[in-house]
Write a protein that holds these residues in place. Structure first.
Motif, PDB file in Angstrom:
ATOM      1  N   VAL A 128      80.880  46.769  68.169  1.00  0.00           N
ATOM      2  CA  VAL A 128      80.908  48.023  67.880  1.00  0.00           C
ATOM      3  C   VAL A 128      82.051  48.511  66.814  1.00  0.00           C
ATOM      4  O   VAL A 128      81.752  49.541  66.116  1.00  0.00           O
ATOM      5  N   GLN A 129      82.923  47.701  66.650  1.00  0.00           N
ATOM      6  CA  GLN A 129      83.796  48.116  65.543  1.00  0.00           C
ATOM      7  C   GLN A 129      83.170  47.988  64.188  1.00  0.00           C
ATOM      8  O   GLN A 129      83.238  48.711  63.281  1.00  0.00           O
ATOM      9  N   ASN A 130      82.231  47.066  64.069  1.00  0.00           N
ATOM     10  CA  ASN A 130      81.458  46.743  62.763  1.00  0.00           C
ATOM     11  C   ASN A 130      80.592  47.894  62.624  1.00  0.00           C
ATOM     12  O   ASN A 130      80.241  48.372  61.341  1.00  0.00           O
ATOM     13  N   PHE A 131      79.807  48.185  63.581  1.00  0.00           N
ATOM     14  CA  PHE A 131      79.051  49.434  63.537  1.00  0.00           C
ATOM     15  C   PHE A 131      79.636  50.619  63.120  1.00  0.00           C
ATOM     16  O   PHE A 131      79.234  51.520  62.021  1.00  0.00           O
ATOM     17  N   LEU A 132      80.648  50.841  63.551  1.00  0.00           N
ATOM     18  CA  LEU A 132      81.530  52.285  63.234  1.00  0.00           C
ATOM     19  C   LEU A 132      82.027  52.142  61.902  1.00  0.00           C
ATOM     20  O   LEU A 132      82.083  53.131  61.159  1.00  0.00           O
ATOM     21  N   GLN A 133      82.616  51.123  61.441  1.00  0.00           N
ATOM     22  CA  GLN A 133      83.137  50.817  60.099  1.00  0.00           C
ATOM     23  C   GLN A 133      82.109  51.255  59.031  1.00  0.00           C
ATOM     24  O   GLN A 133      82.267  52.149  58.042  1.00  0.00           O
ATOM     25  N   ASN A 134      80.875  50.431  59.415  1.00  0.00           N
ATOM     26  CA  ASN A 134      79.774  50.480  58.428  1.00  0.00           C
ATOM     27  C   ASN A 134      79.249  52.064  58.421  1.00  0.00           C
ATOM     28  O   ASN A 134      79.014  52.545  57.231  1.00  0.00           O
ATOM     29  N   ALA A 135      79.124  52.771  59.445  1.00  0.00           N
ATOM     30  CA  ALA A 135      78.713  54.126  59.662  1.00  0.00           C
ATOM     31  C   ALA A 135      79.857  55.061  58.926  1.00  0.00           C
ATOM     32  O   ALA A 135      79.350  55.906  58.060  1.00  0.00           O
ATOM     33  N   LEU A 136      81.002  54.828  59.013  1.00  0.00           N
ATOM     34  CA  LEU A 136      82.110  55.767  58.380  1.00  0.00           C
ATOM     35  C   LEU A 136      81.954  55.451  56.824  1.00  0.00           C
ATOM     36  O   LEU A 136      82.133  56.409  56.126  1.00  0.00           O
ATOM     37  N   LYS A 137      81.698  54.267  56.485  1.00  0.00           N
ATOM     38  CA  LYS A 137      82.075  53.824  55.248  1.00  0.00           C
ATOM     39  C   LYS A 137      80.931  54.458  54.358  1.00  0.00           C
ATOM     40  O   LYS A 137      80.909  54.867  53.177  1.00  0.00           O
ATOM     41  N   PHE A 138      79.587  54.628  54.914  1.00  0.00           N
ATOM     42  CA  PHE A 138      78.546  55.125  54.057  1.00  0.00           C
ATOM     43  C   PHE A 138      78.068  56.529  54.425  1.00  0.00           C
ATOM     44  O   PHE A 138      77.239  56.888  53.752  1.00  0.00           O
ATOM     45  N   GLY A 193      82.198  45.609  49.501  1.00  0.00           N
ATOM     46  CA  GLY A 193      82.303  44.499  50.761  1.00  0.00           C
ATOM     47  C   GLY A 193      82.110  43.310  50.606  1.00  0.00           C
ATOM     48  O   GLY A 193      81.413  42.790  49.458  1.00  0.00           O
ATOM     49  N   VAL A 194      82.346  42.517  51.507  1.00  0.00           N
ATOM     50  CA  VAL A 194      82.206  40.906  51.617  1.00  0.00           C
ATOM     51  C   VAL A 194      80.634  40.827  51.857  1.00  0.00           C
ATOM     52  O   VAL A 194      80.033  39.619  51.241  1.00  0.00           O
ATOM     53  N   GLY A 195      80.273  41.358  53.048  1.00  0.00           N
ATOM     54  CA  GLY A 195      78.859  41.166  53.538  1.00  0.00           C
ATOM     55  C   GLY A 195      78.697  40.251  54.497  1.00  0.00           C
ATOM     56  O   GLY A 195      77.732  39.453  54.750  1.00  0.00           O
ATOM     57  N   LEU A 196      79.821  40.020  55.444  1.00  0.00           N
ATOM     58  CA  LEU A 196      79.841  39.198  56.560  1.00  0.00           C
ATOM     59  C   LEU A 196      79.863  40.010  57.930  1.00  0.00           C
ATOM     60  O   LEU A 196      80.004  39.256  59.000  1.00  0.00           O
ATOM     61  N   GLY A 197      80.128  41.412  57.671  1.00  0.00           N
ATOM     62  CA  GLY A 197      80.096  42.373  58.782  1.00  0.00           C
ATOM     63  C   GLY A 197      78.905  41.953  60.013  1.00  0.00           C
ATOM     64  O   GLY A 197      79.150  41.755  61.038  1.00  0.00           O
ATOM     65  N   LEU A 198      77.828  42.154  59.294  1.00  0.00           N
ATOM     66  CA  LEU A 198      76.647  42.187  60.157  1.00  0.00           C
ATOM     67  C   LEU A 198      76.093  40.629  60.572  1.00  0.00           C
ATOM     68  O   LEU A 198      75.801  40.292  61.713  1.00  0.00           O
ATOM     69  N   PHE A 199      76.608  39.539  59.510  1.00  0.00           N
ATOM     70  CA  PHE A 199      76.477  38.518  60.376  1.00  0.00           C
ATOM     71  C   PHE A 199      77.407  38.195  61.409  1.00  0.00           C
ATOM     72  O   PHE A 199      76.947  37.560  62.349  1.00  0.00           O
ATOM     73  N   LEU A 200      78.736  38.577  61.210  1.00  0.00           N
ATOM     74  CA  LEU A 200      79.384  38.378  62.468  1.00  0.00           C
ATOM     75  C   LEU A 200      78.923  39.092  63.819  1.00  0.00           C
ATOM     76  O   LEU A 200      79.137  38.765  64.904  1.00  0.00           O
ATOM     77  N   ALA A 201      78.517  40.452  63.797  1.00  0.00           N
ATOM     78  CA  ALA A 201      77.852  40.914  64.763  1.00  0.00           C
ATOM     79  C   ALA A 201      76.687  40.445  65.138  1.00  0.00           C
ATOM     80  O   ALA A 201      76.588  40.474  66.578  1.00  0.00           O
ATOM     81  N   LYS A 202      75.777  39.941  64.428  1.00  0.00           N
ATOM     82  CA  LYS A 202      74.543  39.156  64.837  1.00  0.00           C
ATOM     83  C   LYS A 202      75.010  37.946  65.672  1.00  0.00           C
ATOM     84  O   LYS A 202      74.487  37.644  66.852  1.00  0.00           O
ATOM     85  N   SER A 203      76.190  37.267  65.280  1.00  0.00           N
ATOM     86  CA  SER A 203      76.604  35.946  65.803  1.00  0.00           C
ATOM     87  C   SER A 203      77.103  36.278  67.312  1.00  0.00           C
ATOM     88  O   SER A 203      76.908  35.686  68.163  1.00  0.00           O
ATOM     89  N   ALA A 204      77.904  37.427  67.391  1.00  0.00           N
ATOM     90  CA  ALA A 204      78.312  38.043  68.633  1.00  0.00           C
ATOM     91  C   ALA A 204      77.530  38.380  69.498  1.00  0.00           C
ATOM     92  O   ALA A 204      77.489  38.112  70.672  1.00  0.00           O
ATOM     93  N   ALA A 205      76.407  39.174  69.144  1.00  0.00           N
ATOM     94  CA  ALA A 205      75.345  39.565  69.978  1.00  0.00           C
ATOM     95  C   ALA A 205      74.544  38.455  70.559  1.00  0.00           C
ATOM     96  O   ALA A 205      74.370  38.369  71.814  1.00  0.00           O
TER      97      ALA A 205
END
Length: 431
Positions: free
Chosen positions: A328-338, A385-397
């Motif tokens: 959820v934190q990754n989703f919100l960070q990306n949403a606010l960033k873009f 950005g580093v480009g690891l946020g969604l990678f981490l989110a997918k692994s967590a899911a």
């Protein structure tokens, strides 16, 4: 609860015992039926003799052909009893190697005289003994066949498991192939499908790990090359203090980028630790509400609006809270960033057939859906950005057993919809 006992051995013992019991019961009934049938025939034969004698008739039957051997071993005499005994009395006696069948039949009740007819049935008894002997031999042969059949059947039943085991034992991280479920028996198709799902997850994990290592080496190599080149240029000749300061500033900025990469890689290690955490029974809606409150102040500080819409009012589930927070934190960070200034970000939840659907909707630039968005070091948009946020989110899911998706909005507005679908298994809606 599973037992450490061999399933095949337990099945084999039970099957052998069942078949042996069936053979024994069937053969016992068969022998008793044959014995009763033969003795009943002899009984009826003696009763027929007694009736003929009692009614002054010949022993010979005009209908049945005369067979002299039929009357061999037949002894007839008249006996008198002390008291009246109207009913017939039939009994069997044995003397030395002979067996006799004796019938006491009323002859003249006035003087208490009775017919005593004795028939030598030694031949019949020997025949029954032979039949019993043959049945015993057949039982032994049947028991041996039951053992062979049970062993063959037990091997046949566990052969798919052995085939799956051999197939999996031949695999390694470089040679992972799905199992052909069409070659499996119907009872093992679901197991094969589950193993294939696990193999797919392992393939994705190995793929992402390789991409992570390669990407990490590439991402770290570039800033190191920049630092080295900048220092070499600076050392070519003497510079002014301002030029040295500028060179150090560029070096520090590059080092910060490297630190960011290392921090994200450390997050991957922390996430693997979270996957080992014991799942807790929590209210997912309460966690979303708290996370939204934390990001609401951040959104207002950036001149953006964070809206919330949670349905149902409560949803309890067994899961690792750290993994849910990370997604959820990754989703919100990306949403606010873009999302541009004065834009709007929505965090909402709703129920569907799969379980609880959590969505973060932004008004950003959208994503390229033709690429693998979850691969490490894949960047989208025009933000750093580093480009690891969604990678981490997918692994967590994947660790949560949930589904994750990133897609563009279809309501005519620019932006993306990041969604997480939690399974309803081991969860329920709170009133």
């Amino acid at each position: 609860m599973f037992s450490k006992k061999s399933i095949r051995k337990v099945f084999l013992i039970k099957l052998i015992f069942s078949l042996a019991s069936l053979i024994l019961i069937f053969s016992s009934f068969l022998y008793f039926y044959i014995e009763n049938s033969i003795l009943e025939e002899k009984y009826q034969e003696i009763v027929k003799y007694a009736k003929n004698i009692a009614h002054n008739k010949s022993l010979y039957d005009s209908v049945t052909p005369l067979i002299p051997d039929l009357y061999l071993g037949l002894d007839v005499e008249i006996v008198q009893l002390k008291k009246s005994h109207i009913e017939e009395d039939l009994y069997q006696t044995s003397k030395i190697d002979k067996t006799y069948l004796t019938l006491i039949y009323p002859f003249n009740l006035d003087d208490l005289s009775y017919l005593k007819i004795t028939k030598d049935i030694s031949g019949t008894k020997k025949l029954l003994d032979k039949i019993l002997h043959y049945i015993f031999i057949i039982n032994i042969a049947g028991f041996l066949l039951a053992v062979v059949y049970s062993i063959t059947l037990s091997k046949m039943l566990v052969s798919p498991i052995k085939a799956l085991s051999n197939k999996l034992s031949d695999m390694n991280e470089h040679l992972i192939r799905p199992i052909k479920t069409e070659n499996l028996p119907e009872e093992f198709e679901s197991l094969g499908a589950t193993i294939n799902h696990l193999i797919l997850r392992i393939q994705n994990f190995v793929k992402y790990q390789k991409e992570l290592f390669i990407g990490t080496a590439h991402e770290l190599k570039t800033p190191l090359a920049v630092i080295k080149l900048k220092n070499q240029v600076t050392l070519l000749k003497k510079r002014s203090p301002d030029e040295y300061i500028e060179a150090l500033r560029v070096t520090n900025k590059t080092i910060d980028e490297m630190n960011n990469i290392v921090s994200n890689i450390l997050n991957i290690g922390r996430q693997e630790g979270m996957q080992l955490d014991k799942p807790q029974e929590v209210d997912v809606i309460a966690i979303l509400s708290k996370k939204a409150d934390d990001f609401k102040l951040l959104a207002e500080n950036e001149g953006k609006e964070l809206q919330m819409n949670f349905e149902p009012s409560g949803f309890t589930a067994m899961l690792q809270v750290g993994l849910l927070n990370q997604i959820v934190q990754n989703f919100l960070q990306n949403a606010l960033k873009f999302t541009p200034k004065d834009g709007k970000v929505t965090l909402q939840s709703s129920l569907n057939k799969y379980g609880l659907l959590i969505e973060v909707i932004d008004e950003g630039c959208g994503v390229d859906e033709s690429v693998d968005l979850y691969a490490p070091f894949k960047r989208q948009g025009n933000k750093q950005g580093v480009g690891l946020g969604l990678f981490l989110a997918k692994s967590a899911a994947d660790a949560l057993g949930a589904n994750i998706s990133i897609k563009n909005r279809t309501d005519g507005t620019n932006g993306t919809i990041a969604s997480l679908n939690l399974s309803s298994k081991l969860s329920c809606t709170l009133p």
